[in-house]
Design a protein around this motif. Sequence first.
Motif, PDB file in Angstrom:
ATOM      1  N   ARG A 214       0.831  -1.210   0.000  1.00  0.00           N
ATOM      2  CA  ARG A 214       0.000   0.000   0.000  1.00  0.00           C
ATOM      3  C   ARG A 214       0.866   1.261   0.000  1.00  0.00           C
ATOM      4  NH1 ARG A 214      -5.117  -0.237  -1.277  1.00  0.00           N
ATOM      5  NH2 ARG A 214      -5.841   1.120   0.399  1.00  0.00           N
TER       6      ARG A 214
ATOM      7  N   GLU B 181       1.319   4.751  -2.750  1.00  0.00           N
ATOM      8  CA  GLU B 181       1.250   6.165  -2.370  1.00  0.00           C
ATOM      9  C   GLU B 181       2.546   6.895  -2.711  1.00  0.00           C
ATOM     10  OE1 GLU B 181      -0.452   6.339   1.611  1.00  0.00           O
ATOM     11  OE2 GLU B 181      -2.086   5.001   0.952  1.00  0.00           O
TER      12      GLU B 181
ATOM     13  N   THR C 262      -8.122  -0.152  -3.569  1.00  0.00           N
ATOM     14  CA  THR C 262      -8.701  -0.143  -2.221  1.00  0.00           C
ATOM     15  C   THR C 262     -10.047  -0.876  -2.215  1.00  0.00           C
ATOM     16  OG1 THR C 262      -7.595   1.954  -1.859  1.00  0.00           O
ATOM     17  CG2 THR C 262      -9.410   1.405  -0.351  1.00  0.00           C
TER      18      THR C 262
ATOM     19  N   TYR D 106      -8.114   9.304  -0.509  1.00  0.00           N
ATOM     20  CA  TYR D 106      -7.094   8.977   0.508  1.00  0.00           C
ATOM     21  C   TYR D 106      -7.754   8.673   1.851  1.00  0.00           C
ATOM     22  CZ  TYR D 106      -2.919   9.622  -2.346  1.00  0.00           C
ATOM     23  OH  TYR D 106      -1.948   9.467  -3.287  1.00  0.00           O
TER      24      TYR D 106
ATOM     25  N   ARG E 268      -8.825   5.153   1.468  1.00  0.00           N
ATOM     26  CA  ARG E 268      -7.665   4.270   1.663  1.00  0.00           C
ATOM     27  C   ARG E 268      -7.364   4.101   3.148  1.00  0.00           C
ATOM     28  NH1 ARG E 268      -4.310   2.969  -2.716  1.00  0.00           N
ATOM     29  NH2 ARG E 268      -2.599   2.409  -1.327  1.00  0.00           N
TER      30      ARG E 268
ATOM     31  N   ASP F 220      -7.458   0.713   5.137  1.00  0.00           N
ATOM     32  CA  ASP F 220      -6.184   0.244   5.702  1.00  0.00           C
ATOM     33  C   ASP F 220      -6.326  -0.020   7.199  1.00  0.00           C
ATOM     34  OD1 ASP F 220      -5.050   0.389   3.235  1.00  0.00           O
ATOM     35  OD2 ASP F 220      -3.850   2.185   3.634  1.00  0.00           O
TER      36      ASP F 220
END
Lengths: 383, 383, 383, 383
Positions: free
Chosen positions: C11, C15, C45, C99, C102, C106
Amino acid sequence: MDLANCYKKVRLRTEQICSPLQTEDYVVQPVVDVSPPKWHIGHVTWFFETFILKPYFMGYREFNPNYNYVFNSYYETVGNRVIRTDRGNLSRPTVADIYRYRAYVDEAMAKFLCQEPSAEVKELLILGFNHEEQHQELLLTDIKYILGHNPLFPAYDDSYVSPKIAGAESAGFIKMDEGVYEIGYSGEGFCFDNELNRHKVYLNAYEISPNLVTNAEYLEFIGSGGYHDFRHWHAEGWDWVNIHKVEAPLYWHLIDGEWHNYTYHGLKPLSLTDPVCHVSYFEAYAYASWKGLRLPTEFEWEEAATKFSWGKSWEWTESAYLPYPGFAKAPGAIGEYNGKFMVNQKVLRGASEVTSPGHSRITYRNFFQTHLRWQFTGIRLAR
Amino acid sequence: MDLANCYKKVRLRTEQICSPLQTEDYVVQPVVDVSPPKWHIGHVTWFFETFILKPYFMGYREFNPNYNYVFNSYYETVGNRVIRTDRGNLSRPTVADIYRYRAYVDEAMAKFLCQEPSAEVKELLILGFNHEEQHQELLLTDIKYILGHNPLFPAYDDSYVSPKIAGAESAGFIKMDEGVYEIGYSGEGFCFDNELNRHKVYLNAYEISPNLVTNAEYLEFIGSGGYHDFRHWHAEGWDWVNIHKVEAPLYWHLIDGEWHNYTYHGLKPLSLTDPVCHVSYFEAYAYASWKGLRLPTEFEWEEAATKFSWGKSWEWTESAYLPYPGFAKAPGAIGEYNGKFMVNQKVLRGASEVTSPGHSRITYRNFFQTHLRWQFTGIRLAR
Amino acid sequence: MDLANCYKKVRLRTEQICSPLQTEDYVVQPVVDVSPPKWHIGHVTWFFETFILKPYFMGYREFNPNYNYVFNSYYETVGNRVIRTDRGNLSRPTVADIYRYRAYVDEAMAKFLCQEPSAEVKELLILGFNHEEQHQELLLTDIKYILGHNPLFPAYDDSYVSPKIAGAESAGFIKMDEGVYEIGYSGEGFCFDNELNRHKVYLNAYEISPNLVTNAEYLEFIGSGGYHDFRHWHAEGWDWVNIHKVEAPLYWHLIDGEWHNYTYHGLKPLSLTDPVCHVSYFEAYAYASWKGLRLPTEFEWEEAATKFSWGKSWEWTESAYLPYPGFAKAPGAIGEYNGKFMVNQKVLRGASEVTSPGHSRITYRNFFQTHLRWQFTGIRLAR
Amino acid sequence: MDLANCYKKVRLRTEQICSPLQTEDYVVQPVVDVSPPKWHIGHVTWFFETFILKPYFMGYREFNPNYNYVFNSYYETVGNRVIRTDRGNLSRPTVADIYRYRAYVDEAMAKFLCQEPSAEVKELLILGFNHEEQHQELLLTDIKYILGHNPLFPAYDDSYVSPKIAGAESAGFIKMDEGVYEIGYSGEGFCFDNELNRHKVYLNAYEISPNLVTNAEYLEFIGSGGYHDFRHWHAEGWDWVNIHKVEAPLYWHLIDGEWHNYTYHGLKPLSLTDPVCHVSYFEAYAYASWKGLRLPTEFEWEEAATKFSWGKSWEWTESAYLPYPGFAKAPGAIGEYNGKFMVNQKVLRGASEVTSPGHSRITYRNFFQTHLRWQFTGIRLAR
């Protein structure tokens, strides 16, 4: 002439137009706007069968029920039809089949016309004659396209004689006064619904040329780079020129440095004194703009047309094709004749060398989309 | 049979195929893949004129220099040509002109073949025969398309007899052992360049059906919603189904709840026991996938084909059309025959009911793009 | 490394790839094959949320139900989705929103991975890592396209370092013996379904170059008129060249007579010793054909690849993308991963300079359509 | 207000319009007619830089020579430009870059305007203000399209207040007498070139509605099958309806049986009393035709407009967009402002809820192609 004879005469002329054709020439549709000649001769027959024989001739038996599907042009009221782009994909009915269809309908019409028809039918008959005359003109333009886009450039008819019009007029522009004028058809005879109502318009003072622009004059425009200078063109016209890489009128070919054009006699050296022909509205506008002049409106044209000779080519006007005040569509299928096309087209006035005799009128309004060139379209200037 | 007689026989068959046609049927091109019959009969003639008479027959006078432009199919080496989509826009040369062209070339060929040709010419001649036989097959498929897409659904020839093949085989699959096999043409006779070189391939053990999928079996796929379930389809096939709203094989029509299909005898009720035909590779794959099976590779097919009857329809394989090891293009125009099409196509094996007699071979490789259906294409399953 | 750490590492790399971007760079889709970076980072994602968290993490609350519609790529099983050509038309969700998405996923994944997952989930996780690595590569190629087609030619990242590969090998071709070889993945680790089953193939003797074709060599092809000589091209490739007026690889610009290409550092003079890159299959084939050589098959490549360095650019092979013997799609959405693309594409072998570390394998099969060039695609020759 | 303050005020309003946007909203172009907001704010700045600062402000240094390529809209005189369909493919210059460009130009303009400009420059300045006001309107319509076509249907600005217009007028039609009227701009202030010359037209007696057609009235048209009855439509409009499967105005959504439309506040239940909006000319014509009425001409509208309130939505007229008598293009780039669009478009009169304050006039002529709907276009009836 009585109606039965008028009918015969109109029908005969259609067949005369087709007489120089080979069977194969009747079949093809090289571009969507051009219909196969066999479709034209079937369609004009279908018009009489559908709008006169079937509703008004008691006991009439339809020739073939499938023909309605094949020969309907655009009448939504009358049902489904072959999509326009498919007309050139149909090998059947054959040309001989369609001539049999013509003979069958003609025979029925002859019987039907033994008796004086009602006023209502008479009106439809006269519409049918005018409709067939319009298709005679289309036949000749479509035949020119079919043969003129064949790599062998065959002649249509060596004995074809291009109608003469009176020689060049005096060079000066005709001056017209400002004021209120009446525009549109008045009188007893036939006219199309789009020529009505006769109504008043106000015209500013203007001047109009008695002559059409010639090939020699148009060559100057080409020579001065007219097709490569965006300033003369509408934005949409400029796109059209560039996408299609247009460099000259339709049918012009530069062969070993000399301009030729395709005619009914085949490919010939360009005649400089003939009116330029087969130009789009975009080109007509650009030419006028390059000359610092403009195209006349259809009202200016109609008002001035008694003062010059016309009838060599259809002339682009600046006017959009719109209904006159009081315009009303007829009910039913016949109402689809003109009104539904009154958007995004330009009016042409006059008549062309292939217009049927007696078909033109000073109030007649023809109309095409701005990019089309396969008609005999020319340029007259105003200011 | 000597070469002169072979020539005559091949040429005659082409004309026999066309004999039931009306002149108009020779002219149209309803879709880009279908060429007008008159183009085919001109093109196969042009092949002999261009590759044999002009280079090898001293003193031969070309029939018409423009015909090179009209009848070249895709040979870049031989110059410009009418773009493919324009073939159906050409009314000239007429059908009669083209038959005169045939007669002229045939006469020259007869003279030329009075003397035994060189080995090099002999090879070209045999290629010419095979080329014309390929076009005989195309003529029949294109004629079917032209008449089968006409709203009148005319029959091609009421006396046409569909060739019989041996009846249904036993239902079980044929088991084949794994191992190294030899694939490709070997022998003395003619084969196309794409059948060479004969080479080894390794095949895993597989099973292959002795029967083609029938219309009855395919109807089950339709009935179970096969055209509406993405899981059976390639992504590209699924797009194709949805864009074109495909619901059944080509030529199938659901009329008052009963399936019909267009045949050389016109529109007829669907025969349930006939092999399904006129399906695209996408459909063949989806059908196999729905059955939990797959299509054979061309190598599997070639190895097993001695064990079942074939020759009713071309059979889609899972193999992409690629060169065999050692494949080499001939120099010059003849080298454009096969190699340049070896991308994004699938191999078909077998032969169809319209393949010319003697034209099929167990090593013959036909090839089409995955969406095409106008050939007599069917389905054989493997696992 | 344990799964939780693997997850974090994968991940994080995504980024890092995006860190040099401006917000606007995340949004655009200049051509249908290129997805907006924000779509990529949302989609990878969504993959973990859809295939792991929603089915397997009890009590997980979906971040936003609309995101399924926005970030589904092509999984028909999982429902409707934004049509591909519309990805670049979506300004929302914003980059910041994505984001946040994400981070949310996460965090949930971190919790979920506190406990050892089942074998089934583990397999999905590893597929998810590999899936995200594939999108890392796509991100870098798509970013190159987005910036490289901007008239300002902005650099992506001045600190970007192109991975080195071992210097040029000896010039001679590597000779390989004919025989039966085993192809496809074997071993314990992860591989994609399209690398299975491992199976035998028979290879004829062949030779393969240890070096990729360089820019200098490719310039010779251009200089000799390679783009203007139909003989080197497939018919379909020749159409592609002419329709798109292709004259050089993607990203090449002739500026004041000197060739430049767009790189991650902006527009730079062409390095002659670098491997040629960003060519279509059509170009790769034409180049090989011009040299009198050919591209290797994927089997030839796999067998020989231990004998040379690879990993600089994806290498076009002559092989069509087809299933290996015994290939079977997984049930459900995961089964849509590879199988449905196995038609009309070519296999690429190797790995490119933007392939994620550890993502390449000698049995890895990439695949693209024959006209595509935005990947780092190069040429290796065989004979 | 002096010119420097006028300049500031106009420029400020543009930025206020954009203030609710996210960076991503500035970038996308979901359909060719809609430009990305960042393009608009760059383009209006480029207009002042190109037509005022560069030619008239001695010593002015261009901000970035590449911006001419990026921000030229359609001025052929000023050089090449990004093709229109690519505007949404440009991530650079960024929004921040463009605001820096605005600030740079604004600063230069402030300096330049310290001194009273010449009459010639003053005219260009006022054209520049009006030009930016036109783009303010486009910005608001384009933003509505961008957000209204996003699957998340985000609100533009919850504090947005739709301007009120005076309540419904009396229901009866306003009667107007026939006669000669004067049309076109007269006076001292600014007008566009297409509003000149003021000239006489003859109008027949007519009646015009004081009210715009409402959503409730338009729902009756939908409910009576208006979109499925060819009789109300132009042939071209009927094709448009069928190809695009149009069933309602743009932004209307039928959700669980209730009509909603997208507004600046997001998706809301349809207000029945609001004027119908976002209809094409084809729909306006069909609605009028269904009612047995017609649209007014632009001359009828101009003459009657003092007798009713207007300014809620742009109103389609039956008039084609054509030059007034004596219309002359300015020389140079400024001459490309209006004239080159005078073909195949319809005139709209009035002003919409998003027209900048002070920008509307009774003689103002807006124009769009007949199929476009993303402007705030409505319907007023005449007979």
